[in-house]
Scaffold this motif. Structure first.
Motif, short mmCIF file in Angstrom:
data_model
loop_
_atom_site.label_atom_id
_atom_site.label_comp_id
_atom_site.label_asym_id
_atom_site.label_seq_id
_atom_site.Cartn_x
_atom_site.Cartn_y
_atom_site.Cartn_z
N LYS A 103 0.84 -1.20 0.00
CA LYS A 103 0.00 0.00 0.00
C LYS A 103 0.88 1.25 0.00
N ASN B 14 2.17 2.13 -3.44
CA ASN B 14 1.18 2.82 -4.28
C ASN B 14 1.11 4.30 -3.95
N ILE B 15 1.16 4.61 -2.67
CA ILE B 15 1.08 6.02 -2.26
C ILE B 15 2.34 6.76 -2.70
N MET C 106 2.35 8.58 -5.95
CA MET C 106 1.69 9.89 -6.05
C MET C 106 2.61 11.04 -5.66
N LYS D 43 -3.86 4.34 13.06
CA LYS D 43 -3.80 5.04 11.78
C LYS D 43 -2.49 5.82 11.73
N GLY E 73 -0.17 19.17 -0.13
CA GLY E 73 -1.56 19.55 0.06
C GLY E 73 -2.45 18.37 0.40
N TYR E 74 -2.01 17.14 0.07
CA TYR E 74 -2.83 15.95 0.32
C TYR E 74 -2.67 15.48 1.76
N LYS E 75 -3.76 14.97 2.33
CA LYS E 75 -3.69 14.33 3.64
C LYS E 75 -4.20 12.91 3.50
N TYR E 76 -3.32 11.97 3.74
CA TYR E 76 -3.72 10.56 3.73
C TYR E 76 -3.83 10.08 5.17
N SER E 77 -4.87 9.31 5.44
CA SER E 77 -4.98 8.63 6.73
C SER E 77 -4.98 7.14 6.42
N ILE E 78 -3.94 6.45 6.85
CA ILE E 78 -3.71 5.07 6.45
C ILE E 78 -3.89 4.13 7.64
N ALA E 79 -4.71 3.10 7.46
CA ALA E 79 -4.86 2.10 8.52
C ALA E 79 -3.57 1.30 8.66
N LEU F 3 -6.26 5.71 -5.18
CA LEU F 3 -5.44 4.84 -4.32
C LEU F 3 -6.26 4.20 -3.22
N THR G 152 -10.50 1.31 4.77
CA THR G 152 -9.66 1.57 5.94
C THR G 152 -8.91 2.89 5.82
N ASP G 153 -8.75 3.37 4.60
CA ASP G 153 -7.92 4.54 4.40
C ASP G 153 -8.75 5.72 3.92
N HIS G 154 -8.19 6.90 4.08
CA HIS G 154 -8.90 8.12 3.76
C HIS G 154 -7.92 9.12 3.19
N ILE G 155 -8.38 9.88 2.21
CA ILE G 155 -7.50 10.91 1.68
C ILE G 155 -8.31 12.16 1.41
N ASN G 156 -7.74 13.33 1.68
CA ASN G 156 -8.44 14.54 1.30
C ASN G 156 -7.46 15.64 0.92
N LEU G 157 -7.96 16.55 0.12
CA LEU G 157 -7.18 17.69 -0.36
C LEU G 157 -8.08 18.89 -0.24
N GLU G 158 -7.56 19.97 0.31
CA GLU G 158 -8.37 21.18 0.47
C GLU G 158 -7.60 22.34 -0.14
N LEU G 159 -8.21 23.01 -1.09
CA LEU G 159 -7.51 24.10 -1.78
C LEU G 159 -8.15 25.43 -1.39
N GLN H 168 -4.89 29.14 -3.82
CA GLN H 168 -4.44 27.99 -4.60
C GLN H 168 -5.37 27.74 -5.79
#
Lengths: 247, 247, 247
Positions: free
Chosen positions: A72, A75-76, A79, A96, A103-109, B147, B171-178, B182
């Protein structure tokens, strides 16, 4: 607890090295840095990796152990841009990991550490011969051997002295002999052992980026490859069991 | 009737945009230029494309409608050099199109327009929020979401204001805030909708070449992506239906 | 007996040319150089290749015939660096060939010549038309024809005069006509023959590297492509049988 920042190139290099052998591992986090030791599923190869706190641009940690899904993570990594800053954060409860970059926030189990194979004990072995050469030369010899066989022999001829590799196929044969002036250094000793190319191909790829790989070798004994990553702030050891010569 | 010349790069760009959604379409040819509007087979996404006569280096046409095999056109595009001149000619009887470039003359059978799906009516929808950003930023966010999930949410937080994307995996989470600085611009409004990444991956690839993509978005409503091609002589709109959030 | 040294690029070029048609061949070694002539398994295409001793940086040989596994040779070529020196050595008993480059020593089993198809006799045919053009133009025309059909016609229109190619698919058609000033030279004669693109695709790839390909052609007759390799120290001829036009 972990709160750290690291150059994405350094982090990729470390993950690639682990991925050459295993798809998951336990990471031991301490105030001094991060370490892991893992064996492949067939118990043939072992990796030990140490990344000192100096490999990070900022680093703050207490003792923790986490289970990491290396696939996993790879894969990240795809990016991430080159030479960016990746921030890693591990809260105290620790199921986690938060990764942030560009700018991206990943939260990974994370994996439950109890489901990940325990760290193997490093075997105590005595390997009398040593040769030091570039990782790209080593990787080329592994690729050359793959043309004729699925096994490769590494060895030292203490008389000359030379470090050599040999591969014997059903009909074809290939060998490479490196003399003192083609090596960074050599410690002569009677040494020759046979190894499976299945394992060496992936190891060779990651070692090819290193200017300097130390090879410790004996007679029908495992081989140890040692090299540095993260501009000397990381150290990797691959240990690979020999194969028995059969006809 | 059509007799026109166009830069191969401009023609490729237009065909690539259509190919992101459909494998065949109806082209409406008029003295002013060429337009098409098509929906994918599952009725989830729609493309509208306009190429004005100014996108061509020479252009002469009367009102005609033809059916174009977009897949076949993509194969032929692969043969064309960069920055060459492609000449297109459509006789009045119109079952074939003549294409000439670099000494080659292709004669391509057209599709019977009656076998090609009719143009959909553009739905009238009100999308109160808008954000304008680079296509490459938009495409990166689509790849990042891939991903962890097969769905992505786009939205606007009117309080801050920010444009955001989110993807939730098992299980995983991703976010981007502009934030405002930006983005090229933002029109704040309560907006958040969920979309299938299957469609967005191909759209993202063609949008990534654009400096400026306008995103119109609402609350659980379709999203509209608008951008220009052919140095402003062409205009594209993608419309994508939302997915229902389920657990 | 053979003891020779050759630039790896020159050797690769020669092997690639043979590999376009056959997977094994007989090499005839003499004091003057090396030659081979082979037909493909379906007897549709023939290659003749001559590499004079001048193509080698050093060359010493007596009359010998060996059987070469071309596929295996291609794999080994992949290991060789560009512009290196490859040394070839064939002892008098001759079941093995020794190849050395960049420190590596390969010992390759040869094929028993009796198991390799005998050299075909070159057919005596009279091909009245000739056109000389660049290999990359020729290869582009082969790729263009592949878009619409699995056959291509080459020919000469003696009136204009032009060299032309044509491909007719079920619905689409493509043609290219090259005039005198787009060719190096043309010998006008009534000529047109149809060929299978299966063979031409691989031939086209290796010919695309040549500045100058001589095409000899007749009416429903084989086509002959002639070009030089190894800076004029090697000569290659491809002969391809025509296909019968059917409806």
């Amino acid at each position: 607890m972990l709160k750290a920042e690291i150059n994405t190139d350094v982090f990729k290099e470390a993950i690639d090295v682990i991925a050459a052998l295993v798809t998951e591992c336990r990471l031991h986090i301490s105030p001094d840095g991060i370490t892991t030791r893992a064996v492949d599923t067939a118990n043939v190869a072992m990796i030990s990796l140490t990344l000192s706190s100096g490999a990070f641009t900022s680093y703050d940690a207490t003792e923790t152990e986490i289970g990491l899904d290396i696939n996993k993570m790879k894969n990240i990594l795809g990016m991430m841009g080159k030479d960016e800053i990746l921030s890693l954060e591990l809260p105290d409860d620790g199921h986690k990991m938060e990764m942030a970059f560009g700018g991206y926030k990943y939260s990974i189990a994370l994996l439950d550490v109890n489901t990940v194979r325990k760290d193997p004990n490093p075997p105590s072995i005595d390997l009398p011969g040593k040769a030091v050469l570039s990782g790209s030369d080593l990787n080329s010899s592994i690729k050359a051997a793959s043309l004729v066989s699925d096994k490769i022999a590494f060895g030292i001829n203490p008389e000359k002295p030379t470090f050599f590799m040999e591969a014997d196929g059903d009909t074809d044969h290939i060998n490479l002999e490196l003399e003192k002036d083609q090596l960074e250094s050599i410690t002569p000793a009677e040494a020759k052992s046979l190894f499976s190319l299945d394992y060496l191909r992936d190891m060779g790829k990651v070692m090819s980026r290193s200017d300097r790989v130390e090879i410790d070798i004996g007679l029908d004994h495992p081989v140890k490859f040692g090299f540095e990553i993260a501009q000397g702030n990381g150290k990797v050891e691959f240990l690979l069991a020999p194969r028995i010569e059969t006809d």
